[in-house]
Motif scaffolding. Structure first.
Motif, mmCIF file in Angstrom:
data_model
loop_
_atom_site.group_PDB
_atom_site.id
_atom_site.type_symbol
_atom_site.label_atom_id
_atom_site.label_comp_id
_atom_site.label_asym_id
_atom_site.label_seq_id
_atom_site.Cartn_x
_atom_site.Cartn_y
_atom_site.Cartn_z
ATOM 1 N N GLY A 116 34.229 35.960 37.532
ATOM 2 C CA GLY A 116 35.562 36.075 37.431
ATOM 3 C C GLY A 116 36.240 34.707 36.611
ATOM 4 N N GLY A 118 38.878 32.772 38.018
ATOM 5 C CA GLY A 118 38.936 31.672 38.923
ATOM 6 C C GLY A 118 37.647 30.940 39.086
ATOM 7 N N CYS A 119 36.617 31.904 39.205
ATOM 8 C CA CYS A 119 35.105 31.257 39.406
ATOM 9 C C CYS A 119 34.795 30.260 38.038
ATOM 10 C CB CYS A 119 34.238 32.524 39.344
ATOM 11 S SG CYS A 119 32.411 31.874 39.224
ATOM 12 N N TYR A 147 36.374 35.279 28.578
ATOM 13 C CA TYR A 147 37.939 35.404 28.958
ATOM 14 C C TYR A 147 38.851 35.217 27.390
ATOM 15 C CZ TYR A 147 37.995 36.862 33.703
ATOM 16 O OH TYR A 147 37.835 37.593 34.875
ATOM 17 N N HIS A 257 49.302 37.288 47.031
ATOM 18 C CA HIS A 257 47.733 37.815 46.303
ATOM 19 C C HIS A 257 47.074 38.705 47.090
ATOM 20 C CE1 HIS A 257 43.538 37.163 44.492
ATOM 21 N NE2 HIS A 257 44.130 38.083 43.687
ATOM 22 N N ARG A 259 43.700 40.673 47.438
ATOM 23 C CA ARG A 259 42.542 40.659 46.464
ATOM 24 C C ARG A 259 41.778 42.087 47.161
ATOM 25 N NH1 ARG A 259 38.551 41.441 43.381
ATOM 26 N NH2 ARG A 259 37.111 39.976 42.591
ATOM 27 N N ALA A 301 50.553 39.849 43.380
ATOM 28 C CA ALA A 301 49.746 39.934 42.172
ATOM 29 C C ALA A 301 48.406 40.593 43.228
ATOM 30 C CB ALA A 301 49.338 38.604 41.691
ATOM 31 N N SER A 302 47.771 41.522 42.453
ATOM 32 C CA SER A 302 46.823 42.308 42.942
ATOM 33 C C SER A 302 45.765 42.736 41.804
ATOM 34 C CB SER A 302 47.119 43.270 43.975
ATOM 35 O OG SER A 302 46.111 44.172 44.603
ATOM 36 N N ASP A 303 44.497 42.955 42.126
ATOM 37 C CA ASP A 303 43.631 43.786 41.360
ATOM 38 C C ASP A 303 43.720 45.147 41.895
ATOM 39 O OD1 ASP A 303 42.692 43.120 43.802
ATOM 40 O OD2 ASP A 303 40.537 43.252 42.949
ATOM 41 N N ALA A 330 43.754 44.176 35.915
ATOM 42 C CA ALA A 330 42.855 43.272 36.879
ATOM 43 C C ALA A 330 41.761 44.023 37.426
ATOM 44 C CB ALA A 330 43.953 42.589 37.737
ATOM 45 N N ALA A 333 39.009 44.067 34.918
ATOM 46 C CA ALA A 333 38.883 42.907 34.619
ATOM 47 C C ALA A 333 37.690 42.553 35.764
ATOM 48 C CB ALA A 333 39.694 42.155 34.619
ATOM 49 N N TYR A 336 34.319 43.121 34.913
ATOM 50 C CA TYR A 336 33.655 42.365 33.833
ATOM 51 C C TYR A 336 33.518 43.195 32.606
ATOM 52 C CZ TYR A 336 33.341 39.419 37.880
ATOM 53 O OH TYR A 336 33.459 38.707 39.000
ATOM 54 N N GLY A 343 46.914 38.735 31.938
ATOM 55 C CA GLY A 343 47.376 39.306 33.235
ATOM 56 C C GLY A 343 46.958 37.984 34.222
ATOM 57 N N ILE A 344 45.768 37.588 34.215
ATOM 58 C CA ILE A 344 45.229 36.601 35.188
ATOM 59 C C ILE A 344 46.043 35.346 35.122
ATOM 60 C CG2 ILE A 344 43.203 35.906 34.243
ATOM 61 C CD1 ILE A 344 43.527 36.331 37.922
ATOM 62 N N SER A 363 39.287 34.273 48.081
ATOM 63 C CA SER A 363 39.389 34.820 46.670
ATOM 64 C C SER A 363 39.527 33.556 45.916
ATOM 65 C CB SER A 363 40.576 35.462 46.274
ATOM 66 O OG SER A 363 40.833 35.410 44.837
ATOM 67 N N VAL A 365 41.115 33.166 43.043
ATOM 68 C CA VAL A 365 42.308 33.600 42.364
ATOM 69 C C VAL A 365 43.411 32.770 43.278
ATOM 70 C CG1 VAL A 365 44.190 34.938 41.883
ATOM 71 C CG2 VAL A 365 41.877 35.637 41.381
HETATM 72 P P1 GDP Z 1 37.559 36.171 43.437
HETATM 73 O O1 GDP Z 1 36.250 37.128 43.220
HETATM 74 O O2 GDP Z 1 38.548 36.849 43.886
HETATM 75 O O3 GDP Z 1 36.886 34.992 44.143
HETATM 76 O O4 GDP Z 1 37.980 35.579 42.008
HETATM 77 P P2 GDP Z 1 37.406 35.405 40.602
HETATM 78 O O5 GDP Z 1 38.772 34.930 39.480
HETATM 79 O O6 GDP Z 1 36.034 34.463 40.415
HETATM 80 O O7 GDP Z 1 37.211 36.834 40.135
HETATM 81 C C1 GDP Z 1 38.152 37.840 40.394
HETATM 82 C C2 GDP Z 1 38.619 38.335 39.094
HETATM 83 O O8 GDP Z 1 39.252 39.451 39.178
HETATM 84 C C3 GDP Z 1 39.657 37.440 38.414
HETATM 85 O O9 GDP Z 1 39.365 36.526 37.472
HETATM 86 C C4 GDP Z 1 40.413 38.569 37.568
HETATM 87 O O10 GDP Z 1 39.999 38.897 36.434
HETATM 88 C C5 GDP Z 1 40.519 39.946 38.552
HETATM 89 N N1 GDP Z 1 41.572 39.546 39.588
HETATM 90 C C6 GDP Z 1 41.536 39.528 40.807
HETATM 91 N N2 GDP Z 1 42.932 39.440 41.406
HETATM 92 C C7 GDP Z 1 43.697 39.508 40.465
HETATM 93 C C8 GDP Z 1 45.129 39.398 40.287
HETATM 94 O O11 GDP Z 1 45.954 39.430 41.501
HETATM 95 N N3 GDP Z 1 45.659 39.806 38.993
HETATM 96 C C9 GDP Z 1 44.956 39.768 38.081
HETATM 97 N N4 GDP Z 1 45.436 39.800 36.977
HETATM 98 N N5 GDP Z 1 43.559 39.727 38.189
HETATM 99 C C10 GDP Z 1 43.002 39.605 39.303
#
Ligand code: GDP
Length: 469
Positions: A116, A118-119, A147, A257, A259, A301-303, A330, A333, A336, A343-344, A363, A365
């Motif tokens: 993702g 953040g990663c 991205y 947030h 997750r 914020a949330s997925d 999200a 996303a 993937y 959004g992120i 997370s 994020v």
């Molecule tokens: P992790 O998996 O939560 O440790 O974080 P990563 O960033 O590596 O991967 C999670 C991915 O899910 C993010 O990069 C986003 O694409 C999506 N995502 C997760 N939470 C959110 C959120 O609150 N908002 C948005 N827009 N995307 C999110």
């Protein structure tokens, strides 16, 4: 204020928090013992003690915070934060902009880790840390970035203005030798040998200033790399400014947030919205004792797109900012299949710009938002509540603490230690206890959090004498 004064002041703040985590948790346990052991009267009494205990805690924490801004300490802190950050940023600029790129020693970083947003940002920052420590200019290869197909530079300023050519006289995989002109860095999971300066290490030449300034110099250091890397392109900045304006982003505001989706049950546990809101309420209740809070605003914020409507329905006394359409994007996303960058970007930006964060540090994020937050304040190390992990960095070296008081195991599951013992810390249970292993006795288990403090891993890194201090 001296370093000792600042460390002590922040120690008191944390100590009060830990004391309350402990007392609160023990009282909650008592209350739940059931009618055969605890009468209704006693249970009610316990609840009263919890309620007023919480107020006591709030007052002391507010007082300690007020203390931090007295005697001109706030203006000292602001000036020192600026000066220290400027120094580090000038070093980065120097490193990334060599006069002659054809002769520069380079580190190639490939932005193609399959994970993702953040990663991937954490992957880039890890490359940059290695670049800094080895005094190699980081060349970021972001072609076809998941991205943004157009690459990193479509979103952020290029990491270098003068040197983007990956070629050189000779090239090697990690680690190469000092003389190798171009070294290619693998992802941290594959890194061998592992150098000593990976997070959570901090640089020796700046460590005294960092420890004096910041409650968690380890995350402050990471934040500096983020500050340089995540310099927005003008279009990105405009997009974020407009989003902020349109949603009427105003202080005070707490960033939450949540997750869910693919993370729950694999890498993290499910947490209900109530668990997050408990801590949001706690933040506003404390603030309310100092200043009248007109609107309790939350950036959510949330997925998981169901979270925003649920929160709005359950907590009508709060104003929720945050976009269901972003959350929907999200959710996609995280699988993937699509790369909902906008959004992120918005979510992390708003979380980082909030006054306080409530989230799960499992997370990336939220950890990224927390890291960026550190670049916006002299010391924002205490402006968070994580429902699970303590702060960490993926692929980090051992996180250790050192015992500042001896401890004799008092209950099953607890460990013992002597003053000065080194403990490997696995986590804080936020109930007065942390979990870890005594590296001397190899005993693993729980220990009172207040009896140990972080043992910083301080490493001798280049001090960039070419850059004036
Ligand atoms: P992790 O998996 O939560 O440790 O974080 P990563 O960033 O590596 O991967 C999670 C991915 O899910 C993010 O990069 C986003 O694409 C999506 N995502 C997760 N939470 C959110 C959120 O609150 N908002 C948005 N827009 N995307 C999110």
């Amino acid at each position: 204020p001296s370093k000792e004064y600042e460390v002590k002041r922040r120690g008191i703040y944390k100590g009060v928090q830990e004391l309350w985590y402990f007392v609160n948790q023990e009282l909650e346990k008592l209350k739940k013992k059931g009618p055969e052991l605890i009468s209704t009267d006693l249970s009610n009494l316990i609840q009263e003690v919890i309620s007023s205990g919480k107020e006591h805690e709030a007052v002391i924490l507010n007082d300690v915070q007020d203390l931090s801004s007295m005697e001109g300490h706030d203006s000292w802190r602001a000036a020192e934060a600026r000066s220290l950050s400027d120094l580090v940023q000038r070093r980065f600029h120097y490193l990334q902009n060599p006069a002659d790129c054809s002769k520069a020693r380079k580190l190639i970083c490939n932005l193609n880790k399959s994970c993702g947003y953040g990663c991937q940002i954490h992957h880039t920052a890890y490359c940059f840390i290695v670049a800094y420590a080895t005094k190699r200019t980081m060349i970021l290869n972001s072609k076809k970035w998941r991205y943004h197909r157009g690459g990193w530079e479509k979103v952020f300023l290029p990491v270098s203005e003068t040197c983007t050519d990956p070629s050189g006289l000779d090239r090697s995989n990690w680690p190469g030798t000092h003389e190798t002109q171009v070294v290619e860095l693998p992802i941290v999971d594959m890194l061998s040998p592992r150098p000593p300066y990976l997070p959570l290490a901090i640089p020796l030449d700046l460590s005294e200033r960092m420890i004096r300034l910041h409650g968690d110099p380890q995350v402050w250091w990471i934040g500096q790399f983020m500050k340089y890397l995540l310099r927005y392109q003008p279009e990105t900045q405009t997009m974020l400014d407009e989003a902020k304006e349109n949603m009427n982003f105003r202080r005070p505001i707490v960033g939450v947030h949540v997750r869910r989706t693919d993370k729950v049950g694999t890498e993290a546990a499910f947490h209900s919205i109530d668990e997050y809101m408990f801590h949001v309420a706690d933040y506003f209740n404390k603030l309310d004792m100092k200043q009248k809070v007109e609107v309790r605003r939350v950036y959510l914020a949330s997925d998981d797109p169901s979270v925003i409507p649920e929160a709005k329905k359950k907590y009508p006394n709060y104003e929720f900012l945050g976009d269901v359409s972003i959350a929907k994007g999200a959710a996609v996303a995280t699988r993937y299949t699509d790369s909902s960058l906008r959004g992120i970007l918005i979510d992390i930006h708003m979380l980082a710009h909030s006054d306080h964060l409530v989230c799960t540090f499992s997370s990336q994020v939220c950890r990224l938002a927390y890291e960026i937050m550190q670049t916006l304040h002299p010391d924002a190390s205490h402006k968070f509540k994580s429902l699970d992990d303590i702060y960490y960095y993926g692929g980090q070296g051992p996180h250790q603490q050192v015992a500042i008081y001896p401890h004799k195991s008092a209950r099953p599951g607890e460990i013992s230690f002597e003053l000065g013992d080194v403990l490997g810390i696995a986590g804080n249970h936020w109930d007065g206890f942390s979990k870890g292993v005594n590296e001397r006795t190899k005993q693993a288990g729980l220990y009172p959090s207040f009896k140990a403090i972080d043992k910083y891993h301080i490493v001798d890194l280049p001090s960039y004498s070419e850059v004036s201090s």
